[in-house]
Write an enzyme that holds these catalytic residues in place. Structure first.
Site, mmCIF file in Angstrom:
data_model
loop_
_atom_site.group_PDB
_atom_site.id
_atom_site.type_symbol
_atom_site.label_atom_id
_atom_site.label_comp_id
_atom_site.label_asym_id
_atom_site.label_seq_id
_atom_site.Cartn_x
_atom_site.Cartn_y
_atom_site.Cartn_z
ATOM 1 N N ASP A 97 -101.699 -103.580 -134.945
ATOM 2 C CA ASP A 97 -100.888 -103.222 -136.112
ATOM 3 C C ASP A 97 -99.543 -102.635 -135.686
ATOM 4 O O ASP A 97 -99.120 -101.590 -136.161
ATOM 5 C CB ASP A 97 -101.661 -102.234 -137.001
ATOM 6 C CG ASP A 97 -101.091 -102.195 -138.412
ATOM 7 O OD1 ASP A 97 -100.325 -103.119 -138.767
ATOM 8 O OD2 ASP A 97 -101.391 -101.239 -139.152
ATOM 9 N N GLY A 122 -104.312 -92.306 -144.902
ATOM 10 C CA GLY A 122 -104.153 -90.908 -145.271
ATOM 11 C C GLY A 122 -102.719 -90.435 -145.181
ATOM 12 O O GLY A 122 -101.819 -91.193 -144.836
ATOM 13 N N GLY A 160 -99.786 -93.064 -144.476
ATOM 14 C CA GLY A 160 -100.209 -94.260 -143.744
ATOM 15 C C GLY A 160 -101.297 -94.977 -144.515
ATOM 16 O O GLY A 160 -101.617 -94.608 -145.650
ATOM 17 N N LEU A 167 -95.055 -85.580 -144.161
ATOM 18 C CA LEU A 167 -94.179 -86.375 -143.283
ATOM 19 C C LEU A 167 -94.196 -87.849 -143.653
ATOM 20 O O LEU A 167 -93.219 -88.554 -143.481
ATOM 21 C CB LEU A 167 -94.632 -86.246 -141.823
ATOM 22 C CG LEU A 167 -94.428 -84.901 -141.161
ATOM 23 C CD1 LEU A 167 -95.136 -84.851 -139.808
ATOM 24 C CD2 LEU A 167 -92.941 -84.649 -140.957
#
Ligand code: AMP
Length: 839
Positions: free
Chosen positions: A647, A534, A531, A528
């Site tokens: 973040d 991972g 990041g 998908l």
């Protein structure tokens, strides 16, 4: 028009003007009444008064409603005496009373003032109050004194001490029937310690806890800093009312037919009421849920715990929900003592006495000298720390509160023997019955050697397993959850087994085999996204439900702390705009988090793709902005802990099937302790283009650094442009460009030109204004998320003008945007700066 005869035009004008006059009328006099079909409208068009039939009913009632929301009936005159046809007339009688008449000229309802008053006028005010005034404009009667089920801003609930009139809410029976229902919401003033109570008949359903000068204990008086509560205590009255901070805000407090008290705010954009808070908010809000002498803690399992020195009342029910009784009797002669029970909603004011002038020390002595005194606290309604409140009977409806706001401590009387054994938190888990004490000793003598042997064996086994798996030493349970199933995870089984991912969080733990099965061995086509720590894969459960699986990169050797941080944090949070964590998997070198699946991935997939961007119409963008703001507000203000995300960026905004946003990636989020307003870190981690100046340069972060990121995000969403890598005319980045456009009155040019429908232009320009306020150089110039939400929701509120935002100066060598590389580690002011690259 020129061809029409003058007389026609003139009579049309007269007709039009008189219709307007009729529509604009806000009052009736003895000469002018209104009948069914006609209405009064308050001068600023906020409220309307007239006849209505609720829901499916055909009966007619006289009531007041919001002009913009006619189904929201805020007051009903003849709620218990409906008119069965449309013959109703509201008029002023000869003695100056308001009267509602039906066909047979029967008086259906009346304002019932007892003395005759000449020349009265009844006027519908913009507050929603319908007032009957004499010639000197004194109110002789007002609808606010006779509430229905809704408390409007400015409307007092409580007591008129001169007339003895009590104003309280009474629920409707059903949605079709406004007659008095089962529930009432009252302002109790027992012992001059006011508190808010919901009753069913004469039985208490929920109570706020007493007013302590600032708050009603337990229930936040100001659930989202949108309004304030005002308590009035003088010779004439003892009452309270509330007022929104922003006056045009349309809001109400409603007692529903099921006995819930709800704060609702009108959402101008969706044209519906948003529920901002309701009470009772959970089972601990239900009056006396745990029974006598116990504390209800919503974050604990079991939620009911006996007070120290007490044990469960029920032999069968060890959860103490039946209430608790003393383990050892008090011994007034030999000397009892007190244990502090802190941060609670204090026990109900049943069987209490109050002395306003005593100090805490005097209060303790007084309680000690009276053998029937069970507990005491320093308390009075001004909250100045003086006063002595003593309880004599069972202690009922104590609730543990997480927030310090509005909480109270009290001192519990215990026998001297309990003082030695008990800690100061005032509660104890239920222990074995006192009668079995002797038996227990014997049992321990037998059990202890067996237990020791078992511990040694277990220790050996754990050591063996750990060595075998060469794990990193975290205290985590390893358990194969696959249970022979071949094609995926079975969540319900996991939960039944009650295994979890760590000491602090209760999260289902999945076996690596089952995660492999669900993701087809991490098939590349199931990927998908990627990041910072991972790769994220799509997975499918046995029953066909989909999940997202974040697999920590094994090679990086980094990120375990972040992953654990994320699991700990997110497992404790629950909000519709935060992504939900379903479980985790820790096996050998594998560290995996499992989330709810977001079919539309992240916002960047749409926003920065020229063809997909069109799918984000204005309505969707507004919903996304509002959702992010709500999620962030929850993190900052309303979750059990204050959380700084650190973040926030487009790729961390996930979108569900209906394009509702959910904030994700809590890897570097930080919890703030109570009263902690900002923190400093030597390890700055964040994303290029979203970091506030004080964080990027000095490592200082606070809720205001999240607000900064939110501002960048907001400007990206309305413009469809990335915050970095965007240069145009003298503008170093999106913030600079937005500022240039704003100051040269070309704010509309900032808006995404891809979208043809410009109808929301004015609204979006407000958003640009809010965005620029959020990215101000100085943290103190930025609004809080509470203010941001209020500014976004309330179109009528006047917004402050922004100053030049951070990083918008062309020659600013200090700016983060002037760093040469986008993904780098460097040292500024002795701090390590890890800047992630934004997608
Ligand atoms: P993260 O490591 O959380 O930044 O995730 C990296 C990317 O994976 C995101 O930007 C999304 O595109 C995708 N992703 C993460 N979580 C999910 C999820 N729960 N559902 C769908 N896609 C996700």
């Amino acid at each position: 028009m020129g061809s029409l005869p003058f007389s026609y035009c003139f009579s049309s004008f007269i007709l039009f003007a008189s219709i307007n006059l009729l529509l604009a009328a806000d009052n009736i006099t003895q000469e002018v009444s209104i009948q069914d079909g006609e209405t009064l409208i308050s001068s600023a068009q906020r409220f309307e008064l007239g006849f209505f039939s609720p829901g499916n009913s055909t009966k007619r009632y006289l009531g007041i409603w919001y002009k913009k929301s006619p189904e929201t009936i805020v007051w009903v005159a003849n709620r218990n005496n409906p008119i069965l046809d449309s013959s109703g007339v509201l008029t002023i009688s000869e003695n100056g009373n308001l009267v509602l008449l039906s066909k047979a000229k029967n008086i259906v309802w009346s304002s019932n003032i007892s003395v005759k008053v000449e020349n009265t006028v009844a006027r519908l005010l913009d507050t929603g109050n319908f007032v009957l005034m004499d010639a000197s404009e004194n109110y002789r009667w007002q609808s606010f004194d006779y509430p229905s089920d809704i408390q409007l801003p400015g409307m007092k609930l409580g007591w008129n001490l001169k007339t003895g009139l009590e104003r309280y809410l009474t629920s409707w029976k059903t949605a079709d029937d406004p007659s008095s229902g089962d529930f009432t919401f009252r302002f109790n003033i027992n012992y001059l310690l006011p508190e808010l109570v919901i009753y069913r008949g004469s039985t208490k359903i929920a109570r706020s806890g007493p007013w302590n000068g600032v708050y009603f204990g337990g229930i936040p008086t100001n659930p989202n800093l949108i309004f304030e509560m005002i308590l009035v205590h003088n010779e004439a009255e003892f009452s309270y009312w509330y007022q929104p901070f922003n006056d045009p805000l349309v809001m109400l407090v409603k007692l529903t037919q099921s006995g819930m008290k709800q704060w609702q705010i009108w959402n101008e954009r969706s044209n519906k009421w948003d529920l901002v808070y309701s009470a009772p908010e959970d089972v601990c809000g239900n009056y006396g849920h745990c029974g006598a002498n116990s504390v209800c803690s919503i974050n604990k399992t079991p939620i009911c715990e006996c007070l120290n020195g007490f044990e469960s009342n029920s032999k069968f029910n060890q959860t103490s929900s039946q209430g608790c009784v003393r383990r050892l009797p008090l011994d007034c002669e030999e000397g009892d003592g007190f244990i502090k029970v802190d941060n609670v909603k204090v026990p109900d004011l049943v069987d209490v006495s109050l002395n306003e002038s005593m100090s805490l020390k005097e209060c303790e002595a007084k309680c000690l000298s009276n053998c029937s005194c069970k507990a005491y606290t320093d308390f009075n309604a001004t909250g100045d720390g003086s006063g002595c409140l003593m309880w004599f009977g069972d202690l009922i409806d104590i609730r543990k509160l997480v927030e310090n706001k509005g909480t109270q401590d009290f001192y519990l009387r215990v026998p001297a023997s309990e003082l030695k054994t008990n800690s100061s938190n005032g509660t104890s888990m239920d222990t074995e019955d006192k009668k079995n004490k002797g038996n227990r000793k014997l049992l321990w003598m037998i059990v202890t050697p067996i237990l020791s042997l078992a511990v040694v064996t277990l220790g050996f086994l754990i050591h063996h397993v750990r060595r075998k798996h060469r794990r990193k030493g975290e205290d985590l349970l390893l358990f194969d959850m696959h249970l022979g199933q071949k094609s995926g995870l079975e969540l319900t089984e996991e939960k039944k087994l009650g295994k979890n991912c760590g000491n602090e969080v209760k999260l289902p733990l999945f076996s690596f085999a089952s995660v492999c099965a669900a993701t087809d061995n991490f098939l590349a086509t199931n990927k998908l996204g990627e990041g910072g720590f991972g790769t994220v894969y799509k997975g499918t459960l046995l029953k066909g439900d989909q999940i997202a699986v974040k697999r920590l990169s094994r090679r990086s050797g980094q990120g375990w702390e972040e992953l654990k941080n994320e699991a700990m944090l997110i497992a404790k949070l629950q909000h519709k705009n935060l992504v939900r964590l379903l479980g985790c998997c820790i096996e050998q070198d594998e560290k995996i988090l499992i989330y709810e699946y977001m079919p539309n991935k992240s916002l960047d997939f749409f926003l920065f793709d020229s063809s997909k961007r069109k799918l984000l119409d204005w309505k969707t963008r507004i919903r996304i902005i509002e959702g992010i703001a709500q999620g962030l507000l929850y993190l900052h203000e309303f979750s059990t802990m204050r959380i700084i995300h650190r973040d926030l960026k487009v790729s961390n905004i996930l979108l569900d099937r209906d394009m509702n946003p959910k904030i994700s990636d809590f890897g570097i989020a930080r919890i703030f302790r109570e009263n902690e307003l900002q923190a400093n870190t030597r390890r700055i981690v964040g994303t290029y283009g979203y970091m506030s100046p004080e964080y990027a340069l000095e490592g200082i972060f606070s809720t205001k650094s999240d607000v900064f990121s939110f501002g960048v995000l907001l400007l990206e969403i309305v413009s469809g442009k990335k915050s970095t890598g965007f240069y145009q005319n003298e503008s170093p980045n999106l913030l600079g460009y937005a500022w240039n456009m704003w100051t040269s009155d070309k704010g509309s040019e900032l808006l995404d030109p891809e979208l043809e429908d410009q109808s929301s232009m004015i609204l979006l320009l407000r958003y640009v204004n809010v965005g620029l306020l959020c990215v101000q150089e100085s943290a103190k110039d930025r609004p809080s998320m509470t203010e941001v939400v209020s500014m976004l929701m309330n179109q009528a509120a006047i917004l402050p003008s922004p100053k030049q935002p951070a990083f918008s100066y062309v020659r600013n060598s200090r700016s983060v945007n002037s760093y040469s590389s986008k993904s780098e580690k460097c040292t500024v002011n002795n701090v390590t700066l890890t800047i992630l690259e934004a997608r």
